[in-house]
Design a protein around this motif. Structure first.
Motif, short mmCIF file in Angstrom:
data_model
loop_
_atom_site.label_atom_id
_atom_site.label_comp_id
_atom_site.label_asym_id
_atom_site.label_seq_id
_atom_site.Cartn_x
_atom_site.Cartn_y
_atom_site.Cartn_z
N VAL A 146 0.83 -1.20 0.00
CA VAL A 146 0.00 0.00 0.00
C VAL A 146 0.86 1.26 0.00
CG1 VAL A 146 -1.71 1.28 1.34
CG2 VAL A 146 -1.83 -1.21 1.25
N LEU A 147 2.03 1.15 0.59
CA LEU A 147 2.92 2.31 0.70
C LEU A 147 4.35 1.83 0.59
CD1 LEU A 147 3.36 5.39 1.70
CD2 LEU A 147 3.69 4.36 3.94
N ALA A 148 5.17 2.56 -0.14
CA ALA A 148 6.59 2.22 -0.20
C ALA A 148 7.36 3.50 -0.46
CB ALA A 148 6.86 1.20 -1.30
N SER A 149 7.88 4.11 0.59
CA SER A 149 8.71 5.30 0.39
C SER A 149 10.15 4.84 0.22
CB SER A 149 8.56 6.26 1.57
OG SER A 149 9.25 5.77 2.69
N PRO A 150 10.91 5.50 -0.68
CA PRO A 150 12.24 4.97 -1.02
C PRO A 150 13.31 5.24 0.03
CG PRO A 150 11.79 6.98 -2.24
CD PRO A 150 10.54 6.67 -1.48
N GLY A 151 13.06 6.20 0.93
CA GLY A 151 14.11 6.50 1.92
C GLY A 151 15.30 7.21 1.31
N SER A 152 15.05 7.96 0.23
CA SER A 152 16.14 8.64 -0.48
C SER A 152 16.61 9.89 0.24
CB SER A 152 15.65 9.04 -1.88
OG SER A 152 14.60 9.99 -1.75
N LEU A 190 10.39 15.24 -1.71
CA LEU A 190 9.42 15.06 -2.79
C LEU A 190 9.22 13.57 -3.10
CD1 LEU A 190 7.51 16.56 -4.62
CD2 LEU A 190 9.33 16.79 -6.30
N ASP A 191 10.26 12.77 -2.92
CA ASP A 191 10.11 11.31 -3.13
C ASP A 191 9.11 10.73 -2.13
OD1 ASP A 191 11.90 11.44 -5.17
OD2 ASP A 191 13.57 10.56 -4.07
N ALA A 192 9.22 11.20 -0.89
CA ALA A 192 8.30 10.71 0.13
C ALA A 192 6.87 11.16 -0.18
CB ALA A 192 8.72 11.19 1.52
#
Ligand code: ADP
Ligand code: MG
Length: 551
Positions: free
Chosen positions: A196-202, A206-208
């Motif tokens: 359902v959610l996958a933030s990259p942790g970059s 803006l990616d989040a």
């Protein structure tokens, strides 16, 4: 005999749990906060039955030393603060030492943990707060917590849980807030095996935002960049049905901050239709002593030492960001029947529907229009393979004239007039013309003194030759002298706008509409007029199908 007695530990645990634990979302919040505080880079959350059956949180953080594991389940046991004075500079998300004991009191819980430096880990199992077993176990570095059968021993609360879908949606929303609060941490959430959610942790905010809202939605947002206030917010044509669509992160803590939210709403006032709310995420980095984090049982809000100052700060930051994009009034409204409730991300992706403003690259790529006709003497209706478009004829005229001047000058954009008109000016107007002489000539005018205050107009910029009467020139001169700054670009915009104004509100023949469409298509930026207003709005073909219930 007295009636007052001390409650036993078990009861205290349940009462406190009632205050703080509402459902899966609270479990996710507390466990993910702990994982973040442990310095994790990756956090995985799994929900079964929306978390009603099981919530699992796995992190790669620092783990808990074997001797500390049982202690961590004592109330008010924490590694994060030493005494009350530390409360004024809390950097961690947790600080009360309550979450583990409180969650353990109302569930069946297993925690396995291993600090990276140790060969093996420790596992503890509890039921209703009672320790069933503790011992050494093989496990990867980090911590895994499993919370099962929430409220199994508090039946009224168990009944109070929402449906699996609603619990999952809330939990996902909370996980999204934490992903926004810590863009450097990769947060994943799967519900019933579905991601359902996958933030990259970059580390990029803006990616989040894109992970939470979807990439398309995130790309529409406007950047707020006035440190200590930064963020991404919807332009005035992108808004939400609920206040909660605005996430505020204060000093790394996702909170419902009324002061900040109120200031954001102030900045949007008059830009949004009534009943619609700003959306996006705003981060504030304030000195810790300006913010009291210890004011809410679930740490959902903070208190500001100087709310007025924060209000001003946020409002001006948001206004500055909107000033770069905002048309004076919203030119577009979201359909009112946007679904309420459910997960925030579903809500947000739906409200972007209906009329949209196509990007330049997109429309230039498919410049394939059939003129349908004119409406309100203002708009040209166009059919294209991907939908129906409305072209604002004034804005289109302006764009065309502006680019003609910008392109053709100084390479001979002047049209010499066969019968040069004489411009009879008032002394003040003549002074203005002299003052702007160089600028006017750079734009393509050829002017000659003609006795007294008169000027002979030998040539005009080709792009406005069709409207260049004496009145037109007088209007341009008057506006040029309004003190709002003069450079060649402003003059070109002004000429374009004055020409478009003369052409506005006219009935157009089919040939004229076709020429206008063709000429707009030949410009570099066909999507906006010289002042940034849209020239074209589109309803996609699929949107029409959906709206008419054909799919
Ligand atoms: P708090 O977070 O307020 O300190 P908790 O009851 O949530 O209280 O946790 C108690 C303690 O257990 C924490 O202070 C921390 O030392 C330890 N802890 C809990 N979860 C984790 C985790 N995922 N990784 C490492 N340590 C943890
Ligand atoms: Mg905690």
């Amino acid at each position: 005999m007295g009636k007052i007695r001390l409650l036993d530990r078990d009861t205290i645990g349940k009462i406190a749990a009632g205050e703080v634990v509402e459902g899966s979302a609270s479990v996710v919040k507390e466990l993910v906060e702990n994982a973040i505080d442990a310095g994790s880079r990756r956090i995985a959350i799994m929900l079964e039955e929306g978390g009603r059956e099981r919530v699992t949180v796995i992190d790669d953080g620092c783990g808990i030393e074997p001797d500390d594991v049982e202690l961590a389940f004592q109330r008010h046991a924490t590694s994060k603060i030493a005494d009350a004075s530390d409360l004024w500079a809390v950097k961690t998300l947790g600080f009360r030492g309550e979450a583990l004991p409180v969650l353990a009191a109302v569930s069946r819980m297993t925690l396995a943990t291993r600090p990276a430096g140790r060969a093996s880990g420790t596992e503890i199992r509890l039921e209703g707060g009672q320790v069933l077993g503790i011992g050494e176990v093989g496990c990867p570095p980090g911590t895994r917590v499993v919370v099962e059968d929430l409220f199994f021993n508090v039946p009224p609360r168990r009944l109070g849980l929402r449906s699996a879908r609603a619990e999952a949606a809330r939990a996902a929303e909370v996980a999204g807030w934490l992903a926004l609060a810590r863009p450097e941490v990769a947060v994943r959430l799967a519900s019933g095996g579905r991601e359902v959610l996958a933030s990259p942790g970059s580390g990029r905010r803006l990616d989040a935002v894109a992970a939470v809202l979807g990439a398309t939605e995130a790309s529409r947002l406007v950047e707020v960049c006035s440190p200590p206030v930064t963020g991404y917010l919807g332009p005035p044509n992108v808004h939400a049905s609920r206040r909660s669509a605005l996430t505020t992160v204060v000093n790394g803590r996702p909170v419902r901050d009324r002061v900040v939210a109120g200031a954001v709403e102030d900045a949007y006032r008059t830009l949004l239709p009534t009943g619609r709310f700003p959306m996006g995420t705003l981060w504030l980095e304030l000195p810790p002593e300006e913010v009291d984090v210890n004011v809410h049982p679930a740490k959902l809000t903070v208190a500001h030492r100087d709310p007025q100052a924060i209000r001003r700060l946020v409002r001006s930051a948001v206004e500055a960001a909107l000033g770069r994009v905002a048309p004076a009034r919203p030119f577009w409204s979201a359909p009112p029947e946007v679904a309420e409730g459910g997960a925030a991300y579903a809500d947000r992706s739906q409200q972007a529907a209906m009329w949209d403003q196509p990007a330049n690259a997109e429309i230039r790529h498919s410049w394939d229009f059939r003129v349908v006709g004119q409406v309100h003497r203002k708009y040209v209706v166009l059919e294209a393979p991907d939908g129906v478009y409305l072209m604002d004829q004034h804005a289109a005229h302006e764009r065309i004239a502006y680019e003609r001047m910008a392109e053709e000058n100084p390479g001979g954009g002047t049209q010499l007039l066969l019968i040069p008109p004489v411009l009879e000016l008032q002394p003040g107007e003549r002074a203005g013309a002299d003052e702007f002489r160089e600028l006017l000539e750079a734009a393509g005018f050829i002017l000659e003194p003609f006795g007294g205050n008169s000027l002979l107009v030998r040539g005009v910029p080709a792009a406005v030759a069709d409207v260049a009467s004496a009145d037109f020139l007088r209007a341009v001169l008057a506006r040029l002298g309004d003190g709002r700054g003069t450079d060649i670009d402003r003059l070109r915009r002004l000429l374009a706008a004055c020409r478009a104004a003369l052409k506005a509100g006219k009935e157009l023949t089919r040939e004229e509409m076709e020429a206008l469409t063709r000429e707009l298509g030949a410009t570099r930026r066909p999507g906006t007029c010289a002042h940034g207003r849209p020239t074209l709005l589109r309803i996609g073909g699929d949107e029409l199908e959906r709206r008419f219930g054909r799919t």
